[in-house]
Design a protein around this motif. Sequence first.
Motif, PDB file in Angstrom:
ATOM      1  N   ALA A 141       0.808  -1.225   0.000  1.00 15.22           N
ATOM      2  CA  ALA A 141       0.000   0.000   0.000  1.00 15.22           C
ATOM      3  C   ALA A 141       0.839   1.272   0.000  1.00 15.22           C
ATOM      4  CB  ALA A 141      -0.950  -0.011   1.198  1.00 15.22           C
ATOM      5  N   VAL A 142       1.863   1.330   0.840  1.00 20.12           N
ATOM      6  CA  VAL A 142       2.662   2.559   0.961  1.00 20.12           C
ATOM      7  C   VAL A 142       3.416   2.847  -0.340  1.00 20.12           C
ATOM      8  CG1 VAL A 142       4.543   3.685   2.197  1.00 20.12           C
ATOM      9  CG2 VAL A 142       2.865   2.325   3.462  1.00 20.12           C
ATOM     10  N   ASP A 143       4.000   1.810  -0.956  1.00 14.16           N
ATOM     11  CA  ASP A 143       4.716   2.003  -2.225  1.00 14.16           C
ATOM     12  C   ASP A 143       3.768   2.477  -3.326  1.00 14.16           C
ATOM     13  OD1 ASP A 143       7.082   1.221  -1.070  1.00 14.16           O
ATOM     14  OD2 ASP A 143       6.877  -0.883  -1.671  1.00 14.16           O
ATOM     15  N   LEU A 144       2.579   1.876  -3.381  1.00 15.11           N
ATOM     16  CA  LEU A 144       1.580   2.271  -4.377  1.00 15.11           C
ATOM     17  C   LEU A 144       1.127   3.705  -4.143  1.00 15.11           C
ATOM     18  CD1 LEU A 144      -0.528  -1.018  -4.314  1.00 15.11           C
ATOM     19  CD2 LEU A 144       0.909  -0.240  -6.211  1.00 15.11           C
ATOM     20  N   PHE A 145       0.928   4.044  -2.887  1.00 17.15           N
ATOM     21  CA  PHE A 145       0.511   5.389  -2.496  1.00 17.15           C
ATOM     22  C   PHE A 145       1.542   6.421  -2.946  1.00 17.15           C
ATOM     23  CE2 PHE A 145       0.624   8.628   0.984  1.00 17.15           C
ATOM     24  CZ  PHE A 145      -0.569   9.272   0.667  1.00 17.15           C
ATOM     25  N   ASP A 146       2.828   6.123  -2.748  1.00 15.50           N
ATOM     26  CA  ASP A 146       3.899   7.045  -3.162  1.00 15.50           C
ATOM     27  C   ASP A 146       3.897   7.265  -4.676  1.00 15.50           C
ATOM     28  OD1 ASP A 146       4.731   7.404  -0.576  1.00 15.50           O
ATOM     29  OD2 ASP A 146       6.309   5.884  -0.663  1.00 15.50           O
ATOM     30  N   LEU A 147       3.621   6.204  -5.425  1.00 15.62           N
ATOM     31  CA  LEU A 147       3.552   6.326  -6.881  1.00 15.62           C
ATOM     32  C   LEU A 147       2.412   7.254  -7.304  1.00 15.62           C
ATOM     33  CD1 LEU A 147       4.142   2.622  -8.026  1.00 15.62           C
ATOM     34  CD2 LEU A 147       5.696   4.563  -8.382  1.00 15.62           C
ATOM     35  N   ILE A 148       1.249   7.095  -6.649  1.00  8.80           N
ATOM     36  CA  ILE A 148       0.068   7.900  -6.990  1.00  8.80           C
ATOM     37  C   ILE A 148       0.303   9.369  -6.682  1.00  8.80           C
ATOM     38  CG2 ILE A 148      -2.362   8.306  -6.392  1.00  8.80           C
ATOM     39  CD1 ILE A 148      -2.507   5.236  -5.829  1.00  8.80           C
ATOM     40  N   LEU A 149       0.973   9.662  -5.557  1.00 12.35           N
ATOM     41  CA  LEU A 149       1.179  11.044  -5.125  1.00 12.35           C
ATOM     42  C   LEU A 149       2.059  11.853  -6.069  1.00 12.35           C
ATOM     43  CD1 LEU A 149       1.555  11.194  -1.239  1.00 12.35           C
ATOM     44  CD2 LEU A 149      -0.340  11.968  -2.653  1.00 12.35           C
ATOM     45  N   LYS A 150       2.767  11.183  -6.967  1.00 10.07           N
ATOM     46  CA  LYS A 150       3.594  11.911  -7.946  1.00 10.07           C
ATOM     47  C   LYS A 150       2.723  12.739  -8.889  1.00 10.07           C
ATOM     48  CE  LYS A 150       7.485   8.678  -7.850  1.00 10.07           C
ATOM     49  NZ  LYS A 150       8.294   7.692  -8.603  1.00 10.07           N
ATOM     50  N   ALA A 195     -11.109  14.368 -10.121  1.00 11.01           N
ATOM     51  CA  ALA A 195     -11.372  12.949  -9.857  1.00 11.01           C
ATOM     52  C   ALA A 195     -10.692  12.094 -10.921  1.00 11.01           C
ATOM     53  CB  ALA A 195     -12.869  12.693  -9.837  1.00 11.01           C
ATOM     54  N   THR A 196     -10.012  11.042 -10.480  1.00 13.43           N
ATOM     55  CA  THR A 196      -9.189  10.236 -11.386  1.00 13.43           C
ATOM     56  C   THR A 196      -9.441   8.745 -11.175  1.00 13.43           C
ATOM     57  OG1 THR A 196      -7.460  11.928 -11.229  1.00 13.43           O
ATOM     58  CG2 THR A 196      -6.826   9.821 -12.164  1.00 13.43           C
ATOM     59  N   THR A 197      -9.467   8.002 -12.267  1.00 18.27           N
ATOM     60  CA  THR A 197      -9.521   6.534 -12.219  1.00 18.27           C
ATOM     61  C   THR A 197      -8.434   6.024 -13.148  1.00 18.27           C
ATOM     62  OG1 THR A 197     -11.914   6.546 -11.848  1.00 18.27           O
ATOM     63  CG2 THR A 197     -10.938   4.493 -12.618  1.00 18.27           C
ATOM     64  N   GLN A 198      -7.452   5.301 -12.596  1.00 19.87           N
ATOM     65  CA  GLN A 198      -6.314   4.882 -13.422  1.00 19.87           C
ATOM     66  C   GLN A 198      -5.766   3.541 -12.955  1.00 19.87           C
ATOM     67  OE1 GLN A 198      -3.157   7.754 -13.510  1.00 19.87           O
ATOM     68  NE2 GLN A 198      -4.384   9.336 -14.479  1.00 19.87           N
ATOM     69  N   GLY A 208      -0.514  -4.272 -11.315  1.00 18.36           N
ATOM     70  CA  GLY A 208      -1.738  -5.067 -11.172  1.00 18.36           C
ATOM     71  C   GLY A 208      -2.756  -4.419 -10.258  1.00 18.36           C
ATOM     72  N   TYR A 209      -2.533  -3.136  -9.909  1.00 13.84           N
ATOM     73  CA  TYR A 209      -3.450  -2.393  -9.043  1.00 13.84           C
ATOM     74  C   TYR A 209      -4.065  -1.221  -9.802  1.00 13.84           C
ATOM     75  CZ  TYR A 209      -2.036  -4.821  -4.761  1.00 13.84           C
ATOM     76  OH  TYR A 209      -1.816  -5.770  -3.786  1.00 13.84           O
ATOM     77  N   HIS A 210      -5.238  -0.787  -9.330  1.00 12.12           N
ATOM     78  CA  HIS A 210      -5.916   0.402  -9.838  1.00 12.12           C
ATOM     79  C   HIS A 210      -6.139   1.368  -8.672  1.00 12.12           C
ATOM     80  CE1 HIS A 210      -6.884  -2.721 -12.753  1.00 12.12           C
ATOM     81  NE2 HIS A 210      -7.268  -1.797 -13.619  1.00 12.12           N
ATOM     82  N   PHE A 211      -6.481   2.617  -9.016  1.00 14.46           N
ATOM     83  CA  PHE A 211      -6.879   3.544  -7.942  1.00 14.46           C
ATOM     84  C   PHE A 211      -7.954   4.500  -8.446  1.00 14.46           C
ATOM     85  CE2 PHE A 211      -3.927   6.444 -10.031  1.00 14.46           C
ATOM     86  CZ  PHE A 211      -4.455   7.705  -9.780  1.00 14.46           C
ATOM     87  N   HIS A 212      -8.756   4.966  -7.499  1.00 17.72           N
ATOM     88  CA  HIS A 212      -9.724   6.043  -7.730  1.00 17.72           C
ATOM     89  C   HIS A 212      -9.380   7.173  -6.766  1.00 17.72           C
ATOM     90  CE1 HIS A 212     -12.699   3.878 -10.243  1.00 17.72           C
ATOM     91  NE2 HIS A 212     -12.356   2.819  -9.534  1.00 17.72           N
ATOM     92  N   SER A 213      -9.537   8.415  -7.208  1.00 16.13           N
ATOM     93  CA  SER A 213      -9.327   9.564  -6.307  1.00 16.13           C
ATOM     94  C   SER A 213     -10.569  10.444  -6.298  1.00 16.13           C
ATOM     95  CB  SER A 213      -8.106  10.382  -6.750  1.00 16.13           C
ATOM     96  OG  SER A 213      -8.342  11.010  -8.001  1.00 16.13           O
ATOM     97  N   ILE A 240      -8.171   8.610  -1.583  1.00 15.14           N
ATOM     98  CA  ILE A 240      -7.555   7.722  -2.572  1.00 15.14           C
ATOM     99  C   ILE A 240      -7.865   6.273  -2.214  1.00 15.14           C
ATOM    100  CG2 ILE A 240      -5.379   6.973  -3.621  1.00 15.14           C
ATOM    101  CD1 ILE A 240      -4.209   9.707  -2.828  1.00 15.14           C
ATOM    102  N   TYR A 241      -8.451   5.560  -3.161  1.00 21.04           N
ATOM    103  CA  TYR A 241      -8.787   4.148  -2.957  1.00 21.04           C
ATOM    104  C   TYR A 241      -7.962   3.299  -3.909  1.00 21.04           C
ATOM    105  CZ  TYR A 241     -11.492  -0.171  -2.681  1.00 21.04           C
ATOM    106  OH  TYR A 241     -11.880  -1.475  -2.507  1.00 21.04           O
ATOM    107  N   ILE A 242      -7.169   2.363  -3.359  1.00 20.64           N
ATOM    108  CA  ILE A 242      -6.280   1.510  -4.148  1.00 20.64           C
ATOM    109  C   ILE A 242      -6.757   0.067  -3.998  1.00 20.64           C
ATOM    110  CG2 ILE A 242      -3.883   0.815  -4.533  1.00 20.64           C
ATOM    111  CD1 ILE A 242      -3.059   3.288  -2.840  1.00 20.64           C
ATOM    112  N   TYR A 243      -6.924  -0.614  -5.117  1.00 24.89           N
ATOM    113  CA  TYR A 243      -7.432  -1.986  -5.044  1.00 24.89           C
ATOM    114  C   TYR A 243      -6.777  -2.861  -6.118  1.00 24.89           C
ATOM    115  CZ  TYR A 243     -10.335  -0.351  -8.910  1.00 24.89           C
ATOM    116  OH  TYR A 243     -10.768   0.186 -10.097  1.00 24.89           O
TER     117      TYR A 243
END
Length: 310
Positions: free
Chosen positions: A192-201, A209-212, A218-223, A236-239
């Motif tokens: 989660a933390v590594d994915l979160f850092d990638l998104i914050l860039k 609002a973003t869906t990517q 292999g993960y997606h996120f919605h903001s 931010i939701y990462i799944y």
Amino acid sequence: MKYLLYHSEGYIKKFPLKKKSMTIGRGETNDLMIDDEFISRVHIKVEIEGKAIKIQDLNSSNGTFIKTEKVKEAILKPGESFSIGGVEIFLKEGTLEEFKIAAQLAPVFNGISKDNKRKFRPLKTKAMVDVYNEMLKQILRSGLRRRNISDFLSDLSYHLSGLKHFGNLFLVSQLDDEINVLLSVKRDPEKAVDLFDLILKNRQIFKKATTQKIPGTGYHFHSFPFKMDTQNVVLIYIYAKDQRSKEKKIIPFLNSLAEEIHLLSRLLKRVEGDEKSSFLEEGDLDFPDSSGDVQIIASSNVIKELIVQC
């Protein structure tokens, strides 16, 4: 100023407690009139007792309740609530600004009203309870009882951690270039933390609002961006890819959750003009009652609030 807060006709209503004693009911002779079929013409008496209020049921047809317990009379402190008919009423302190609720939250408030009315009328229920809608009602009730945003966020973390089959959730604020994590619920702590850092860039997530997909993971996120006080905030939701089948229910839930946090941040907002202060807590401000018996009517709640401040 102490006031009673309740939901009616799509608005958060605030009724100032200016008199030592007053009545609430369906009839026009009451100090506060609420049109609800399960509320008696003169339903309840409210008296100011220091920082608290005393409520007394006036032999109403359907009674007065605190949570699920029927009461004849009771003492309530700020943040506590009682219900009459389908309306839940909270004792609060602060300014008297009223505002319209977001369309996404109308079903949540209506659901709370239906819950209150179950005491008087058997209602048809679905075979399976909508877990996310029930969670929104719990979170909203919890927030309306709180006096500051920190306590609400602690409650929110507790509620969300009980959800099964849920991804990773972060609530993040941005003020200038400073980023703060206000809340996190991590289902995959190692990732989660590594994915979160990638998104914050991508700082655009605070504005749009973003869906990517997150490339190569292999993960997606919605903001879900919104304002909290003066800060830009994003949920931010990462799944994982295998959770996409649950997306149809989770995304509307998170959209409504973002609106709830935004709504409650307005109710629990920071003291105006004090950049160093935390969010408003009891005792921080003693608002003078300068309005007298004058009724202010304005086409915009923003203009109304400015007039009240002047």
